[in-house]
Scaffold this motif. Structure first.
Motif, mmCIF file in Angstrom:
data_model
loop_
_atom_site.group_PDB
_atom_site.id
_atom_site.type_symbol
_atom_site.label_atom_id
_atom_site.label_comp_id
_atom_site.label_asym_id
_atom_site.label_seq_id
_atom_site.Cartn_x
_atom_site.Cartn_y
_atom_site.Cartn_z
ATOM 1 N N GLY A 124 76.647 6.104 112.004
ATOM 2 C CA GLY A 124 77.947 5.417 112.644
ATOM 3 C C GLY A 124 78.684 6.313 113.297
ATOM 4 O O GLY A 124 78.573 7.534 113.112
ATOM 5 N N ALA A 125 79.812 5.716 113.993
ATOM 6 C CA ALA A 125 80.590 6.619 114.650
ATOM 7 C C ALA A 125 81.622 7.289 113.545
ATOM 8 O O ALA A 125 81.970 6.787 112.692
ATOM 9 N N LEU A 126 82.038 8.372 114.020
ATOM 10 C CA LEU A 126 82.662 9.140 112.777
ATOM 11 C C LEU A 126 84.114 8.644 112.466
ATOM 12 O O LEU A 126 84.293 8.694 111.311
ATOM 13 N N PRO A 127 84.977 8.059 113.460
ATOM 14 C CA PRO A 127 86.088 7.449 112.748
ATOM 15 C C PRO A 127 86.027 6.406 111.827
ATOM 16 O O PRO A 127 86.741 5.941 111.098
ATOM 17 N N GLN A 128 84.678 5.764 111.641
ATOM 18 C CA GLN A 128 84.497 4.698 110.919
ATOM 19 C C GLN A 128 83.656 5.009 109.496
ATOM 20 O O GLN A 128 83.473 4.154 108.433
ATOM 21 N N LEU A 129 83.195 6.389 109.267
ATOM 22 C CA LEU A 129 82.618 6.720 108.168
ATOM 23 C C LEU A 129 83.586 7.063 107.087
ATOM 24 O O LEU A 129 84.628 7.834 107.365
ATOM 25 N N SER A 135 90.206 13.785 116.790
ATOM 26 C CA SER A 135 90.191 14.798 117.908
ATOM 27 C C SER A 135 88.939 15.091 118.557
ATOM 28 O O SER A 135 88.609 15.363 119.702
ATOM 29 N N TRP A 136 87.679 14.816 117.686
ATOM 30 C CA TRP A 136 86.525 14.892 118.207
ATOM 31 C C TRP A 136 85.979 14.164 119.508
ATOM 32 O O TRP A 136 86.305 12.806 119.340
ATOM 33 N N GLY A 137 85.753 14.685 120.587
ATOM 34 C CA GLY A 137 85.391 13.825 121.665
ATOM 35 C C GLY A 137 86.619 13.431 122.345
ATOM 36 O O GLY A 137 86.334 12.390 123.505
ATOM 37 N N SER A 138 87.661 13.882 122.128
ATOM 38 C CA SER A 138 88.850 13.244 122.914
ATOM 39 C C SER A 138 89.434 14.223 124.052
ATOM 40 O O SER A 138 90.402 14.102 124.632
ATOM 41 N N ALA A 139 88.528 15.095 124.391
ATOM 42 C CA ALA A 139 88.777 16.284 125.491
ATOM 43 C C ALA A 139 88.796 15.233 126.757
ATOM 44 O O ALA A 139 87.984 14.298 126.870
ATOM 45 N N LYS A 183 80.238 30.371 100.021
ATOM 46 C CA LYS A 183 80.445 28.723 99.868
ATOM 47 C C LYS A 183 80.428 28.172 101.446
ATOM 48 O O LYS A 183 80.587 28.831 102.309
ATOM 49 N N GLU A 184 79.976 26.898 101.437
ATOM 50 C CA GLU A 184 79.650 26.369 102.650
ATOM 51 C C GLU A 184 81.166 26.062 103.210
ATOM 52 O O GLU A 184 81.935 25.395 102.494
ATOM 53 N N SER A 185 81.342 26.457 104.391
ATOM 54 C CA SER A 185 82.618 26.252 105.162
ATOM 55 C C SER A 185 82.548 24.854 105.665
ATOM 56 O O SER A 185 81.674 24.230 106.109
ATOM 57 N N ILE A 186 84.003 24.354 105.818
ATOM 58 C CA ILE A 186 83.984 22.788 106.436
ATOM 59 C C ILE A 186 83.661 22.934 107.876
ATOM 60 O O ILE A 186 84.195 23.935 108.528
ATOM 61 N N PHE A 187 82.834 22.309 108.329
ATOM 62 C CA PHE A 187 82.527 21.928 109.792
ATOM 63 C C PHE A 187 83.169 21.235 110.736
ATOM 64 O O PHE A 187 83.504 20.131 110.320
ATOM 65 N N ALA A 188 83.530 21.774 111.773
ATOM 66 C CA ALA A 188 84.242 20.792 112.778
ATOM 67 C C ALA A 188 83.309 20.987 113.959
ATOM 68 O O ALA A 188 83.293 22.060 114.687
ATOM 69 N N PRO A 189 82.764 19.744 114.855
ATOM 70 C CA PRO A 189 82.005 20.064 115.681
ATOM 71 C C PRO A 189 82.798 20.229 117.058
ATOM 72 O O PRO A 189 84.048 20.003 117.159
ATOM 73 N N LEU A 190 82.183 20.962 117.761
ATOM 74 C CA LEU A 190 82.847 21.274 119.286
ATOM 75 C C LEU A 190 83.027 19.843 120.089
ATOM 76 O O LEU A 190 82.112 19.007 119.793
ATOM 77 N N THR A 202 76.294 11.110 113.156
ATOM 78 C CA THR A 202 77.378 10.345 113.626
ATOM 79 C C THR A 202 77.970 11.057 115.020
ATOM 80 O O THR A 202 77.360 12.224 115.462
ATOM 81 N N SER A 203 78.621 10.378 115.867
ATOM 82 C CA SER A 203 79.062 10.678 117.069
ATOM 83 C C SER A 203 80.433 10.213 117.232
ATOM 84 O O SER A 203 80.825 9.362 116.247
ATOM 85 N N PRO A 204 81.200 10.502 118.166
ATOM 86 C CA PRO A 204 82.782 10.087 118.431
ATOM 87 C C PRO A 204 82.756 8.464 118.593
ATOM 88 O O PRO A 204 83.671 7.921 118.219
ATOM 89 N N THR A 205 81.677 8.007 119.389
ATOM 90 C CA THR A 205 81.687 6.564 119.707
ATOM 91 C C THR A 205 80.191 5.852 119.489
ATOM 92 O O THR A 205 79.124 6.668 119.389
#
Length: 776
Positions: free
Chosen positions: A568-573, A590-594, A647-654, A677-680
């Motif tokens: 699903g879209a990231l904001p809804q998960l 923030s993801w995909g809001s550029a 430790k696994e670092s928290i990931f933030a997509p570009l 997942t994706s932004p939309t």
């Protein structure tokens, strides 16, 4: 006197013409059996006719149906010798009506047309060949197909090219040679409109692909908003994918009828009689009383429609089973090959333990070569629990010969999945015949599923160094590879890992029929999300060659100990799911809001520049150089020189990425969770459709993978922490192999253990000598 004067005048007029030098011709450098009659260069778009069997059909014969035959966007043949083989599925009607095979090609300007030839072989029979001479613009070739050539079912298609450089004789120059055939220009034309008809469920295999090498199944289901039908839609999507079995398949789930008659698409209508009545002018016979799975033809477009219907939903499910039951494979019957016939032949055999196969069994034939760089590929497959990348080595026992012309500096290179894995020098003063020359091939670049291995011989000669005119296309063989060569796979450790996107993309692990039901969480039931889920699930089924049982869940609390997919879209998960798989939940907004792609590119460029600046400045530069040298020389990085895994670092997509796939264990550590997942929702559908292409799908690995559509880039992050999942019965031999690979991965701990054992041995030896030795 008059006759003498006329003779003198004629000599003066014709002399300059007769004295003109002949144009430069390299025909003599080409083997006699490959020479073709000299033909005038074709104009752009002109059809290149070769002999009688290459003539195109008369213009007055209408061609009502055609099938694209190249399963990629572009077929690229490179180097001095290259070929690609795959199969095309035809219905009985298409096999009987096959008329001509047509394609357009273009080649590099440095390819010498008089010494280069492009051949097309169908079902082992040469149907046409000609010189490679389309440097300025694409040229079209059309070859007549013999009446008895095509057959119902799979048909083997092979494109082969021999290319020589115009002027250069170096090995480096062979990388400049290429011939490309766009998929949209390559097709088989069939006589008669009825060749496009599909009549049986098996004919789904003949869906084919469009001009971009892609295949799409349109599932039209009017009552799509009912949650109870999600599992059935996913099962139908898997069945269609397994029957189509194309390298770039996607699924569109919709309530409305799409545009019909598009190449490489099949529309499937699934619903009760009352639900489908607005979409079809008439129902198939018997649909009001029982389940029906049959093809009908759309009157307007002539496109085939697969109708799965009945009086109620249980009857519709029974009709869907008519499609899926063909693809079911018993879980207790192991695979001996991985099915890749629609995009690469021969199919790679599956190695589950130590095994030796001859090159002839791997599809490599004996070949003699007179050029500078000889390359031949073959494929092998490995199971999902393959665990030997840190220490194991396979062996190629090479049978080959090379003449005295091959000098020192020549070599044999072995590539695995595009990575150099081994190099062996060649060259002697008198030539050499080698019998079972052992070449060790590291298993570092092997992965679960199919693996492409390429053997390349780079040959240096004195004649090539001089590169005298008339010698750039010598026909005398200087190297020979024999099909008695062998590939030997050793015993390797077998244990599953979690997370492991390599195993998921390679063989569908752990989302297979033998792993139990799979929980599917969808954030919403819009067509984009359903289509993305159907495409992803069907791609997993294709990788595992099995139908997984999908059960839709409403909340993550319903997952339990089952393997799960969250799409699903990231904001809804849910935040808890994102945190579990290592995704930073704060990027939901923030993801995909550029604002535009330019700013994303600039941001990424600035990021890379600052990272390089900070890494290379001051006292960090020597450390970075040492780390790079250790990684390139020994395959050791500073991260591996730790006692405990990081430790696994928290990931933030570009922002440049539009799709993210992350995998991790569930909170209890008993199952696997995968998030897609994706932004939309729209970007989700587009991203999953793009990643389902086999060329990108095989790049998924590690713990997290992202896809950037602007530069067609798949980025991956390896797993720092993972869990072992037993897949075999307990065995000391397997445990020893597992321990060997684990210690090879954890180099520092291995070194400490060696030092500790050495100290213990010294102390025990000193103690024994003190009691048993001679006192002085």
């Amino acid at each position: 006197m008059i006759r003498m004067l006329a003779f003198v005048i004629s000599v003066l007029v014709c002399g300059p013409t007769l004295a003109q030098p002949a144009p430069f011709d390299m025909t003599g450098e080409r083997p006699a059996e490959e020479r073709a009659p000299v033909q005038p260069p074709a104009r752009p778009g002109q059809t290149d006719r070769q002999a009688d069997d290459a003539a195109t059909p008369p213009a007055e014969q209408p061609i009502a149906f055609r099938r694209h035959i190249i399963p990629f966007s572009t077929l690229s043949l490179t180097g001095e010798f290259d070929e690609r083989t795959w199969s095309v599925y035809l219905t009985p009607g298409q096999a009987a009506a096959g008329n001509t095979l047509t394609f357009a090609y273009q080649n590099a300007i440095v390819v010498a047309p008089e010494a280069s030839v492009l051949s097309v072989i169908v079902n082992g029979r040469l149907i046409g060949e000609g010189p490679v001479r389309a440097t300025e613009a694409p040229q079209t070739r059309s070859y007549k197909l013999p009446p008895d050539l095509l057959r119902a079912g799979s048909n083997e298609v092979r494109f082969r090219v021999h290319q020589r450089h115009r002027t250069d004789c170096t090995i480096q120059s062979t990388y400049e040679l290429w011939t490309e055939i766009p998929s949209e220009t390559a097709f088989i034309e069939f006589a008669g409109r009825d060749a496009g008809r599909l009549s049986t469920i098996d004919d789904i295999r003949a869906t084919g692909n469009n001009g971009d090498g892609r295949t799409r199944f349109n599932i039209v289901m009017p009552a799509l908003n009912q949650p109870s039908r999600t599992g059935t839609v996913m099962r139908l999507a898997q069945g269609l994918a397994l029957l189509g079995h194309m390298p770039a398949q996607s699924v569109l789930v919709t309530e409305n009828m799409p545009v019909l008659g598009q190449p490489g698409e099949l529309t499937v209508l699934a619903g009760t009689v009352s639900e489908l009545a607005p979409l079809l002018p008439s129902m198939p016979d018997g649909a009001s009383a029982t389940s029906v799975a049959t093809f009908v033809q759309d009157e307007a477009s002539g496109a085939p429609l697969l109708v799965l219907t009945g009086p109620d939903w249980s009857a519709v499910e029974a009709a869907i089973e008519e499609v899926t039951k063909i693809t079911e494979r018993p879980s207790d019957v192991p695979r001996d090959v991985i099915n890749t016939e629609r995009w690469r032949l021969p199919q790679p055999p599956l190695f589950v333990s130590a095994k030796t196969l001859r090159f002839s069994e791997l599809g490599v034939t004996t070949a003699e070569f007179s050029g500078r760089r000889f390359r031949t590929p073959f494929s092998v497959s490995l199971p999902s629990d393959f665990y030997a990348g840190a220490y194991g080595e396979a062996t190629i026992l090479l049978d080959a010969a090379y003449t005295e012309a091959v000098r020192s500096g020549s070599r044999i290179d072995i590539y695995v999945n595009g990575n150099i894995a081994s190099t062996v020098p060649l060259g002697s003063a008198s030539g050499r015949f080698v019998r079972h020359l052992p070449i060790s091939v590291t298993l570092r670049h092997f992965r679960p599923g199919p693996n492409l291995i390429e053997l390349e011989a780079a040959l240096l000669t004195e004649a090539d160094s001089v590169c005298a005119p008339g010698t750039t296309a010598s026909t005398e063989a200087r190297f020979a590879l024999f099909d008695t060569s062998e590939f030997r796979m050793p015993d390797f450790a077998r244990i599953g890992l979690r997370p492991n996107l390599d195993a998921m993309s390679g063989v569908g692990y752990p989302y297979r029929a033998d792993a139990g039901p799979v929980a599917l969480y969808l954030d919403r039931r819009d067509t984009e999300t359903l289509s993305a889920a159907a495409t992803f699930v069907s791609r997993l089924a294709l990788a595992g060659e099995s139908l997984a049982q999908i059960e839709r869940i409403a909340t993550p609390l319903e997952v339990g100990d089952r393997n799960a997919l969250f799409i699903g879209a990231l904001p809804q998960l849910p935040d808890s799911v994102l945190t579990q798989v290592g995704i930073d939940a704060s990027v939901k907004v923030s993801w995909g809001s550029a604002p535009d792609t330019v700013s994303r590119t600039v941001t990424q460029t600035a990021f890379d520049e600052w990272r390089a600046r900070l890494r290379g400045g001051g006292w960090r530069m020597p450390i970075a150089n040492i780390e790079d040298w250790m990684r390139e020389t020994f395959g050791i990085s500073l991260t591996s020189l730790t006692i405990t895994p990081g430790k696994e670092s928290i990931f933030a997509p570009l922002d440049a990425a539009t799709l993210l796939i992350a995998q991790a264990a569930n909170p209890a550590g008993t199952a696997t969770w995968t998030v897609v997942t994706s932004p939309t929702p729209k970007l989700l559908e587009e991203g999953v459709s793009a990643i389902a292409d086999i060329t990108r799908w095989n790049q998924l690995s590690g713990h997290i993978a992202t896809f950037e559509p602007l530069n067609e880039l798949v980025r991956t992050i390896p797993a720092r922490q993972f869990e072992f999942v037993p897949t075999q019965a307990p065995s000391l031999w397997n445990y020893r192999l597992i321990g060997a690979n684990w210690l090879s991965t954890n180099v520092l701990l291995y070194a400490l253990l060696l030092v500790g054992l050495a100290i213990l041995l010294g102390i025990s030896t000193a103690g024994l000598l003190g009691k048993l030795g001679r006192r002085l």
